[in-house]
Design a protein around this motif. Sequence first.
Motif, short mmCIF file in Angstrom:
data_model
loop_
_atom_site.label_atom_id
_atom_site.label_comp_id
_atom_site.label_asym_id
_atom_site.label_seq_id
_atom_site.Cartn_x
_atom_site.Cartn_y
_atom_site.Cartn_z
N ALA A 161 33.41 40.08 46.39
CA ALA A 161 33.84 38.99 45.52
C ALA A 161 33.01 37.75 45.79
O ALA A 161 32.74 37.39 46.94
CB ALA A 161 35.32 38.69 45.75
N PRO A 166 35.98 36.00 37.75
CA PRO A 166 35.52 37.25 37.12
C PRO A 166 35.85 37.23 35.63
O PRO A 166 37.02 37.25 35.25
CB PRO A 166 36.33 38.33 37.87
CG PRO A 166 37.58 37.62 38.31
CD PRO A 166 37.21 36.18 38.53
N GLY A 272 31.67 37.24 38.91
CA GLY A 272 32.61 37.36 40.02
C GLY A 272 32.15 38.25 41.15
O GLY A 272 32.92 38.50 42.09
#
Length: 283
Positions: A161, A166, A272
């Motif tokens: 991440a 995202p 993301g």
Amino acid sequence: MRGVSTVFDVTLFLLFVTAAVGTLVAPPAAQPAEPAAPAEASLATTASVHYSLAPGARHGPASRFPTTESPEFRRTAHGSLATLLARGATRNLSIAGERVTHSHDEFTREVANATATRTLPRTRVRAVWSPYPGSSVRGSLTAGPRPPADARVTSRTLTVASGYPPVRERARLAAEREGYAGVAHVLARAVVRGTFPDPQTSHALHGDYPVDALVRHRYHRFGALLGTGVETPIHPERTNAALQRALADRFERDLRGRFDSPEEAAATVRVGEVHVTVRRWSR
């Protein structure tokens, strides 16, 4: 202001090294994964890195940074090596090859050193962040030597991440409704929100030195590299909106030239994610 300085210390950490401590997701490897597995395991181990934000001040205008060395510049970051690599990639943010700031020069160097120390010899690790493949807005961090030209290299890529929103599904919907312009707007909003997250940014702008000066410098550099001015005093909501418009224009031009359709462009969105590639060779 000292009573809230601790809050701003945390805010600065969040602002400049934000990244979710996400689960590593390894897609199916095209090559046998065994040689890379020990390195991947080491990337899951935790580490602490100590660094200073002073390089960012030294690269900024003297009028904005009256001092560039003090305990207030010192920071410590803790997390898995994979997460620290992802943070380093996003903090090495550049636009058209020009770094936005140098505030995390020491951070990225220390993360690279920690990674090289923890992984096996003959291993190279590279973390790359970009809103979509080929974007002129990107960041990366590399640790370890280059493999010899004649080496047999095994590689595997992990997804970590990035700390940015995202938005792939949102981009797909925008592609259907508004075409390239819609995808570009979604991307620009996500990048600006991830670079200047609220409410942390608002708090930091009203914080103690050097937090406030570093955030203002980042804003001015980001705007300058997009070819747009940043108003003073900075109002995050209004300033972010102006940066989003300038960045969306840049993204739309690039997406139109790079992809055959808005839908194809949206399918490649990866704001993301940071892709961490581990390469190993036997000799």
